[in-house]
Design a protein around this motif. Structure first.
Motif, PDB file in Angstrom:
ATOM      1  N   GLU A 117       7.992 -48.744  43.421  1.00 23.52           N
ATOM      2  CA  GLU A 117       7.901 -50.191  44.035  1.00 23.52           C
ATOM      3  C   GLU A 117       6.380 -50.471  44.456  1.00 23.52           C
ATOM      4  OE1 GLU A 117      11.035 -50.705  46.823  1.00 23.52           O
ATOM      5  OE2 GLU A 117      12.531 -50.034  45.378  1.00 23.52           O
ATOM      6  N   THR A 118       5.717 -49.541  45.192  1.00 22.02           N
ATOM      7  CA  THR A 118       4.313 -49.598  45.825  1.00 22.02           C
ATOM      8  C   THR A 118       3.615 -50.303  44.632  1.00 22.02           C
ATOM      9  OG1 THR A 118       4.983 -48.682  47.593  1.00 22.02           O
ATOM     10  CG2 THR A 118       2.406 -48.987  47.161  1.00 22.02           C
ATOM     11  N   ILE A 119       3.541 -49.208  43.829  1.00 18.17           N
ATOM     12  CA  ILE A 119       2.728 -49.384  42.593  1.00 18.17           C
ATOM     13  C   ILE A 119       2.901 -50.778  41.706  1.00 18.17           C
ATOM     14  CG2 ILE A 119       1.945 -48.429  40.289  1.00 18.17           C
ATOM     15  CD1 ILE A 119       0.849 -46.728  42.759  1.00 18.17           C
ATOM     16  N   GLU A 120       4.195 -50.833  41.623  1.00 19.86           N
ATOM     17  CA  GLU A 120       4.554 -52.169  41.130  1.00 19.86           C
ATOM     18  C   GLU A 120       3.838 -53.473  41.784  1.00 19.86           C
ATOM     19  OE1 GLU A 120       8.623 -52.393  40.292  1.00 19.86           O
ATOM     20  OE2 GLU A 120       8.756 -50.822  39.141  1.00 19.86           O
ATOM     21  N   ILE A 121       4.039 -53.401  42.921  1.00 19.37           N
ATOM     22  CA  ILE A 121       3.364 -54.577  43.864  1.00 19.37           C
ATOM     23  C   ILE A 121       1.860 -54.632  43.618  1.00 19.37           C
ATOM     24  CG2 ILE A 121       3.056 -55.239  46.133  1.00 19.37           C
ATOM     25  CD1 ILE A 121       6.043 -54.145  46.815  1.00 19.37           C
TER      26      ILE A 121
ATOM     27  N   THR B 165      -0.057 -53.451  41.169  1.00 21.46           N
ATOM     28  CA  THR B 165      -0.300 -53.871  39.860  1.00 21.46           C
ATOM     29  C   THR B 165      -0.181 -55.620  39.998  1.00 21.46           C
ATOM     30  OG1 THR B 165       1.710 -53.141  39.115  1.00 21.46           O
ATOM     31  CG2 THR B 165      -0.325 -51.671  39.065  1.00 21.46           C
ATOM     32  N   LYS B 166       0.773 -55.868  40.495  1.00 19.51           N
ATOM     33  CA  LYS B 166       0.982 -57.141  40.231  1.00 19.51           C
ATOM     34  C   LYS B 166       0.052 -58.210  40.704  1.00 19.51           C
ATOM     35  CE  LYS B 166       5.998 -57.189  39.552  1.00 19.51           C
ATOM     36  NZ  LYS B 166       7.404 -57.476  40.274  1.00 19.51           N
ATOM     37  N   GLN B 167      -0.304 -57.745  42.029  1.00 20.15           N
ATOM     38  CA  GLN B 167      -1.496 -58.243  42.799  1.00 20.15           C
ATOM     39  C   GLN B 167      -2.893 -58.061  42.337  1.00 20.15           C
ATOM     40  OE1 GLN B 167      -0.630 -60.478  45.203  1.00 20.15           O
ATOM     41  NE2 GLN B 167       1.410 -60.161  44.822  1.00 20.15           N
ATOM     42  N   ALA B 168      -2.873 -56.922  41.583  1.00 17.10           N
ATOM     43  CA  ALA B 168      -4.469 -56.797  41.125  1.00 17.10           C
ATOM     44  C   ALA B 168      -4.380 -56.137  39.650  1.00 17.10           C
ATOM     45  CB  ALA B 168      -5.046 -56.054  41.991  1.00 17.10           C
ATOM     46  N   SER B 169      -4.023 -56.730  38.744  1.00 15.55           N
ATOM     47  CA  SER B 169      -3.894 -56.482  37.281  1.00 15.55           C
ATOM     48  C   SER B 169      -4.995 -55.374  37.024  1.00 15.55           C
ATOM     49  CB  SER B 169      -3.736 -57.399  36.282  1.00 15.55           C
ATOM     50  OG  SER B 169      -4.949 -58.047  36.163  1.00 15.55           O
ATOM     51  N   GLN B 170      -6.077 -55.343  37.575  1.00 13.14           N
ATOM     52  CA  GLN B 170      -7.417 -54.176  37.288  1.00 13.14           C
ATOM     53  C   GLN B 170      -6.819 -53.108  37.717  1.00 13.14           C
ATOM     54  OE1 GLN B 170      -7.631 -57.160  39.228  1.00 13.14           O
ATOM     55  NE2 GLN B 170      -8.940 -56.620  40.896  1.00 13.14           N
ATOM     56  N   LEU B 171      -6.014 -52.873  38.690  1.00 17.46           N
ATOM     57  CA  LEU B 171      -5.549 -51.742  39.104  1.00 17.46           C
ATOM     58  C   LEU B 171      -4.731 -50.856  38.198  1.00 17.46           C
ATOM     59  CD1 LEU B 171      -4.839 -52.185  42.969  1.00 17.46           C
ATOM     60  CD2 LEU B 171      -6.817 -50.869  41.975  1.00 17.46           C
ATOM     61  N   ARG B 172      -3.809 -51.507  37.360  1.00 20.44           N
ATOM     62  CA  ARG B 172      -3.020 -50.805  36.351  1.00 20.44           C
ATOM     63  C   ARG B 172      -3.444 -49.669  35.763  1.00 20.44           C
ATOM     64  NH1 ARG B 172       1.755 -52.751  34.815  1.00 20.44           N
ATOM     65  NH2 ARG B 172       1.422 -54.838  35.405  1.00 20.44           N
ATOM     66  N   SER B 173      -4.829 -49.932  35.099  1.00 13.86           N
ATOM     67  CA  SER B 173      -5.244 -48.765  34.450  1.00 13.86           C
ATOM     68  C   SER B 173      -5.813 -47.498  35.215  1.00 13.86           C
ATOM     69  CB  SER B 173      -6.706 -49.188  33.564  1.00 13.86           C
ATOM     70  OG  SER B 173      -7.560 -49.598  34.255  1.00 13.86           O
ATOM     71  N   ILE B 174      -6.038 -47.847  36.400  1.00 12.11           N
ATOM     72  CA  ILE B 174      -6.369 -46.520  37.429  1.00 12.11           C
ATOM     73  C   ILE B 174      -5.271 -45.957  37.792  1.00 12.11           C
ATOM     74  CG2 ILE B 174      -7.198 -46.190  39.593  1.00 12.11           C
ATOM     75  CD1 ILE B 174      -9.026 -48.696  39.346  1.00 12.11           C
ATOM     76  N   VAL B 175      -4.122 -46.683  38.269  1.00 14.92           N
ATOM     77  CA  VAL B 175      -2.685 -46.120  38.778  1.00 14.92           C
ATOM     78  C   VAL B 175      -1.883 -45.442  37.803  1.00 14.92           C
ATOM     79  CG1 VAL B 175      -2.927 -47.462  40.822  1.00 14.92           C
ATOM     80  CG2 VAL B 175      -1.442 -48.051  38.772  1.00 14.92           C
ATOM     81  N   GLN B 176      -2.100 -45.953  36.196  1.00 15.10           N
ATOM     82  CA  GLN B 176      -1.440 -45.510  35.344  1.00 15.10           C
ATOM     83  C   GLN B 176      -1.311 -43.963  35.315  1.00 15.10           C
ATOM     84  OE1 GLN B 176       1.003 -46.929  34.358  1.00 15.10           O
ATOM     85  NE2 GLN B 176       0.609 -48.613  32.632  1.00 15.10           N
ATOM     86  N   GLN B 177      -2.447 -43.290  35.519  1.00 19.86           N
ATOM     87  CA  GLN B 177      -2.584 -41.782  35.359  1.00 19.86           C
ATOM     88  C   GLN B 177      -1.600 -41.081  36.393  1.00 19.86           C
ATOM     89  OE1 GLN B 177      -6.664 -40.678  36.193  1.00 19.86           O
ATOM     90  NE2 GLN B 177      -6.844 -42.335  37.671  1.00 19.86           N
ATOM     91  N   TYR B 178      -1.512 -41.862  37.637  1.00 20.97           N
ATOM     92  CA  TYR B 178      -0.502 -41.415  38.633  1.00 20.97           C
ATOM     93  C   TYR B 178       0.976 -41.467  38.472  1.00 20.97           C
ATOM     94  CZ  TYR B 178      -4.839 -40.702  40.721  1.00 20.97           C
ATOM     95  OH  TYR B 178      -6.197 -40.330  40.860  1.00 20.97           O
ATOM     96  N   LEU B 179       1.400 -42.418  37.326  1.00 19.08           N
ATOM     97  CA  LEU B 179       2.806 -42.826  37.269  1.00 19.08           C
ATOM     98  C   LEU B 179       3.432 -41.737  36.325  1.00 19.08           C
ATOM     99  CD1 LEU B 179       2.688 -46.655  36.605  1.00 19.08           C
ATOM    100  CD2 LEU B 179       3.204 -45.431  38.768  1.00 19.08           C
ATOM    101  N   VAL B 180       4.736 -41.301  36.810  1.00 20.50           N
ATOM    102  CA  VAL B 180       5.366 -40.379  35.932  1.00 20.50           C
ATOM    103  C   VAL B 180       6.146 -40.838  34.799  1.00 20.50           C
ATOM    104  CG1 VAL B 180       6.830 -38.454  36.096  1.00 20.50           C
ATOM    105  CG2 VAL B 180       5.030 -38.704  37.786  1.00 20.50           C
TER     106      VAL B 180
END
Length: 83
Positions: A62-66, A68-83
């Motif tokens: 949920e934290t990652i979803e929030i 990434t919605k607020q800052a779409s540029q973070l999506r590519s950075i955090v994708q590597q940490y999502l399982v």
């Protein structure tokens, strides 16, 4: 109850700083550790339970979803940490 449980911003930030850079001479001691009151403590039974693990995973997702919605540029950075 608030007096017993609540912390000021400064007190809370001390926990984060300690967790990030505390005990630099014994880093293995800090890996995967639960930090409380500027020290390593044993986590509760709930945290160690299957229900606790599920809650941690849900909270992280949920934290990652929030974020990434607020800052779409973070999506590519955090994708590597999502399982």
């Amino acid at each position: 109850m608030e007096i017993c449980l609540a912390r000021t911003s400064e007190q809370g930030s001390r926990q984060l700083v300690y967790a990030a850079i505390g005990e630099r001479d014994s880093e293995d001691h800090m890996k995967d550790a639960y930090v409380s009151n500027a020290g390593v403590a044993e986590p509760s039974n709930f945290v160690m339970s299957e229900k606790g693990k599920t809650m941690q995973d849900d909270f992280w997702r949920e934290t990652i979803e929030i974020l990434t919605k607020q800052a779409s540029q973070l999506r590519s950075i955090v994708q590597q940490y999502l399982v």
